[in-house]
Design an enzyme around this catalytic site. Sequence first.
Site, PDB file in Angstrom:
ATOM      1  CG  ASP A  14      -2.018   0.998   1.179  1.00 39.37           C
ATOM      2  OD1 ASP A  14      -2.182   1.632   0.120  1.00 39.37           O
ATOM      3  OD2 ASP A  14      -2.725   1.152   2.188  1.00 39.37           O
ATOM      4  CG  ASP A 108      -3.415   3.862  -3.507  1.00 40.50           C
ATOM      5  OD1 ASP A 108      -4.315   3.126  -3.947  1.00 40.50           O
ATOM      6  OD2 ASP A 108      -3.557   4.603  -2.513  1.00 40.50           O
ATOM      7  CD  GLU A 109      -5.559  -0.813  -1.422  1.00 38.30           C
ATOM      8  OE1 GLU A 109      -5.245  -1.598  -0.504  1.00 38.30           O
ATOM      9  OE2 GLU A 109      -6.554  -0.076  -1.359  1.00 38.30           O
TER      10      GLU A 109
END
Length: 363
Positions: A14, A108-109
């Site tokens: 993350d 983003d993860e």
Amino acid sequence: MEKHILLRKIIHVDMDAFYASVEQLDNPELRGKAIAVGGSEERGVVAAASYEARKFGVKSAMSSIIAKRNCPDLIFVKPRFDRYKEISNLIRAIFLEYTDLVEPLSLDEAYLDVSSNKKGNPSATLIAREIREKIKHKTGLNASAGISINKFIAKIASDINKPNGQKTVNPEDVLKFLEKLQIRKFHGVGKVTAEKMYRLGIFNGLDLKQKDQKFLIDHFGKSGEFYYNVVRGIHHSEVKPNRIRKSLGAERTFDTNISSEIFMLERLKNIAEEIERRLQKSKVAGKTVTLKIKYSDFTQHTRSKTLPYFISSKELVLESAKELLYQEKMKESVRLLGISLSNLNTEKREKKEEIAVQLKFDF
């Protein structure tokens, strides 16, 4: 059949305050300052906040007005999704150096299954550290990671040592880790569910574990079985490289509140056109149209309609949205409208398998 814990080596990576961190990376003048990506001082919603802003209680999905009230020095920055996607692609390329089993959740993860990996490294902990170092070297950004036997625990673990840290929950520590975990930290337990659990005397994993399956299903429906299993370390969901999209939508927050339905229809037309573009790009169609309305007092309502056939054209999307709009008279002026399409033609039923526990597993 008795259920067993399936042991994999799962990493959840993350990025730390991704959108805000990219803006601070590209603009040195923003470094060390409280910034919010998205919205403005007058309108809109915060898409992401820097850690400097989070100290003042600013967070994603918060109204810009409330964010500014919490942090008077907050700087609003317009989002640049093309730039975020460019960096996200660099990060994803790093993941693929280690495994093809990469399931992106957003820009983003992502989850990575490194049970068997391209580097032949038996340690998921060392792989996570190496990946984070590569991300820092290639992008200048920090990432955090969680490592454990399944996706559920890995995701919880990635939040523990944020920012720029990682946490491994080894197989032998899983049950003890879950028993001590505060119930609000369980992924999938929102504010409303947490409050309901508190009323039932469930404050942590141990309290949850002491409730039998029937009790949990009686109080939480289908989710009851999920809670019963995850607190015992049972979560069979695999890392899916081609994660199936379940819905697609678009929404708009207006500069000034709208009270005229004629103006609302004009905005819905624009949103329907955007949805058509996204549907064509993703090559999908859907049956269920949902209209989202956020009023000037920030109350929110959704109305849905399921059609007997799949649609993907802006005309049909708009026609359904109009019908939903006229279902009820507007109570207040409107600050946001959104349309989403779900029940897509890409959805598949997943088969759950019961797999025997492995006796030895080095992390």
